[in-house]
Design a protein around this motif. Structure first.
Motif, short mmCIF file in Angstrom:
data_model
loop_
_atom_site.label_atom_id
_atom_site.label_comp_id
_atom_site.label_asym_id
_atom_site.label_seq_id
_atom_site.Cartn_x
_atom_site.Cartn_y
_atom_site.Cartn_z
N THR A 92 0.82 -1.21 0.00
CA THR A 92 0.00 0.00 0.00
C THR A 92 0.85 1.26 0.00
O THR A 92 0.57 2.22 -0.72
N VAL A 93 1.90 1.28 0.82
CA VAL A 93 2.75 2.46 0.87
C VAL A 93 3.38 2.74 -0.48
O VAL A 93 3.46 3.89 -0.93
N VAL A 94 3.83 1.68 -1.17
CA VAL A 94 4.42 1.85 -2.49
C VAL A 94 3.39 2.44 -3.46
O VAL A 94 3.69 3.37 -4.22
N THR A 95 2.17 1.91 -3.41
CA THR A 95 1.11 2.40 -4.28
C THR A 95 0.83 3.88 -4.01
O THR A 95 0.71 4.69 -4.94
N LEU A 96 0.72 4.26 -2.75
CA LEU A 96 0.45 5.65 -2.41
C LEU A 96 1.59 6.56 -2.85
O LEU A 96 1.37 7.64 -3.41
N ARG A 97 2.82 6.11 -2.63
CA ARG A 97 3.95 6.95 -3.01
C ARG A 97 4.02 7.12 -4.52
O ARG A 97 4.29 8.21 -5.03
N GLU A 98 3.78 6.05 -5.27
CA GLU A 98 3.80 6.14 -6.73
C GLU A 98 2.69 7.03 -7.27
O GLU A 98 2.82 7.61 -8.35
N SER A 99 1.60 7.15 -6.52
CA SER A 99 0.50 8.00 -6.97
C SER A 99 0.82 9.48 -6.86
O SER A 99 0.15 10.32 -7.46
N GLY A 100 1.84 9.82 -6.08
CA GLY A 100 2.17 11.22 -5.84
C GLY A 100 1.70 11.72 -4.50
O GLY A 100 1.92 12.88 -4.15
N ALA A 101 1.04 10.85 -3.72
CA ALA A 101 0.58 11.27 -2.40
C ALA A 101 1.78 11.46 -1.49
O ALA A 101 2.69 10.64 -1.47
N PRO A 102 1.81 12.56 -0.72
CA PRO A 102 2.93 12.79 0.20
C PRO A 102 2.76 11.92 1.45
O PRO A 102 1.75 11.99 2.13
N LEU A 103 3.78 11.13 1.76
CA LEU A 103 3.64 10.17 2.85
C LEU A 103 4.57 10.43 4.03
O LEU A 103 4.42 9.80 5.07
N ASP A 104 5.54 11.30 3.87
CA ASP A 104 6.53 11.48 4.92
C ASP A 104 5.90 12.18 6.12
O ASP A 104 5.38 13.29 6.00
N LEU A 105 5.95 11.52 7.26
CA LEU A 105 5.43 12.12 8.48
C LEU A 105 6.42 13.15 9.01
O LEU A 105 7.62 13.10 8.72
N ASP A 106 5.92 14.11 9.77
CA ASP A 106 6.80 15.11 10.37
C ASP A 106 7.84 14.43 11.24
O ASP A 106 7.56 13.42 11.89
N PRO A 107 9.07 14.98 11.29
CA PRO A 107 10.16 14.32 12.02
C PRO A 107 9.80 13.98 13.47
O PRO A 107 10.03 12.88 13.94
#
Length: 423
Positions: A92-107
């Motif tokens: 799922t994370v790969v799919t979301l990242r490939e879609s262009g959705a920003p996934l990086d949580l705040d530090p």
């Protein structure tokens, strides 16, 4: 006992096959959906149950005859299929990242979705620690009509007079084929998570068919936005910032709410209220009731739509169904969209989302992100599964990006702009 083992093995294989190839035939559609929905989103629980059941039957003498050995072989194949479902969800994370959705949580990070909910899914029905829920707030009352909502927000009060900033708002619209459903049943994993990120979420009920006739539901939701403009600050929310999300029929209504801002025909008696939203996240929605496309026949020509929802004959009044279709309102100034759909959706084919996204991208100047959940069924996010947890986090990051662009008094121009806003 050998025949019990045979039955368990056959059931395990049948569930795996149905999850991978759901049955589209009308007579099997609903049972196929429910079986696939449970088998996919509760796959780890199912796999554990399958292994335990097969092992117990074998230990109790299930292998004393050929039927038992055949059942064991079928069960192993079924368990392997269930394991493959888990592997698909893990991407799922790969799919979301490939879609262009920003996934990086705040530090110093926003909290991740709790693992305890993945182990015990019913925990999502209980407000998470730190979340306050105000239930059954009336947002529209006319005569005997009383429409209610639930508010999900952080327990900490916002005091603008002391320098506290008002929270961004999120409107959640439940699904249920426009005839069933309730605010208590859907959107709970997302709303709880958003509240812990500092959002105020509003889970909104609306009139249902067959008592309601289209466009009653859309008018109700516009009434909510009018209510929100006036009362949002009472719940610590910013009256000028509201996004919208929902699944299935709620996805259809999410798209309509976002695309029909300030249209007077859907705001009778309150035409001057600004009903625009800042962003839309429709899940597995219906977007075109007129053109068949992925459907055997147009969605508008089904018994459900003709007799219970729109209450007009499709053959002689196609325009009525066009007016109920989000694709009829595509425009250059549409708000940003994040469209989400499961690739194994047996109720609303994934091609419905693909064609909507293509048309919206052609028409809109705002970013349009599309994430296709590999192996995902309809309504996958009702359960707090691994897939749901990652999607919820991705949606929160996306909406946070939109809010930060709003705070900087500018609009994101492309998906990567949203990602930069979060960095």
């Amino acid at each position: 006992m050998p025949y019990l083992l045979l039955a368990l093995g056959a059931l395990a294989l049948l569930l795996a096959v149905n999850a991978y190839l759901p049955r589209p035939q009308p007579a099997l559609l609903v049972p196929s959906f429910f079986a696939g929905w449970l088998a996919i989103e509760l796959a780890p629980h199912l796999l554990a149950a399958e292994i335990a059941g097969l092992a117990a039957a074998a230990a109790l003498g299930g292998l004393d005859g050929r039927p038992g050995w055949a059942g064991l072989a079928l069960g192993v194949l079924g368990a392997a299929g269930t394991a493959a479902t888990i592997v698909a969800a893990s991407r799922t994370v790969v799919t979301l990242r490939e879609s262009g959705a920003p996934l990086d949580l705040d530090p110093e990070g926003a909290p991740r979705y709790p693992r305890s909910h993945l182990v015990v899914p019913p925990l999502c029905l209980i407000p998470r620690r730190g979340v306050r829920v105000d239930r059954n707030v009336v947002y529209r009352q006319e005569g005997r009509l009383r429409l209610k909502l639930d508010v999900y927000r952080p327990r900490e009060d916002v005091r603008p007079e002391a320098g506290g900033a008002l929270r961004p708002g999120l409107m959640q619209i439940h699904g249920g084929a426009w005839v069933i459903g309730d605010k208590r049943e859907q959107g709970l994993p997302l709303l709880n998570h958003m509240a812990l990120q500092g959002w105020a979420g509003f889970n909104v009920n609306y009139r249902l068919s067959p008592r309601a006739t289209w466009p009653d539901p859309l008018i109700d939701l516009k009434h909510f936005i009018a209510w929100y403009r006036e009362h949002a600050a009472e719940y610590g929310a910013d009256p000028d910032f509201l996004c919208v999300t929902g699944g299935s029929a709620g996805g259809h209504l999410t798209a309509l709410v976002a695309l029909t801002a300030n249209r007077p025909e859907f705001q009778p008696g309150f035409e001057d209220v600004d009903t625009s939203v800042r962003g839309a996240v429709p899940f597995y929605g219906v977007y075109d009731l007129v053109e068949p496309g992925p459907w055997p026949v147009p969605m508008g020509s089904t018994r459900l739509m003709e007799r219970y929802v729109v209450k007009r004959p499709f053959a002689t009044d196609r325009e009525a169904f066009a007016r109920a279709s989000p694709v009829s309102y595509l425009r250059a100034d549409a708000p940003p969209f994040f469209v989400i759909h499961g690739s194994k959706d047996s109720l609303i084919p994934v091609a419905e989302a693909r064609r909507f996204v293509a048309k919206l991208r052609d028409a809109s100047d705002a970013p349009v992100i599309y994430a296709e959940m590999k192996g995902g069924q309809h309504a996958f996010d009702v359960f707090p599964s691994y897939r749901t947890a990652r999607v919820v986090e991705g949606v929160e990051r996306y909406l946070t990006g939109l809010h930060r662009a709003y705070e900087q008094d500018r609009a994101p121009r492309a998906p990567e702009d949203v990602a930069r806003d979060i960095a």
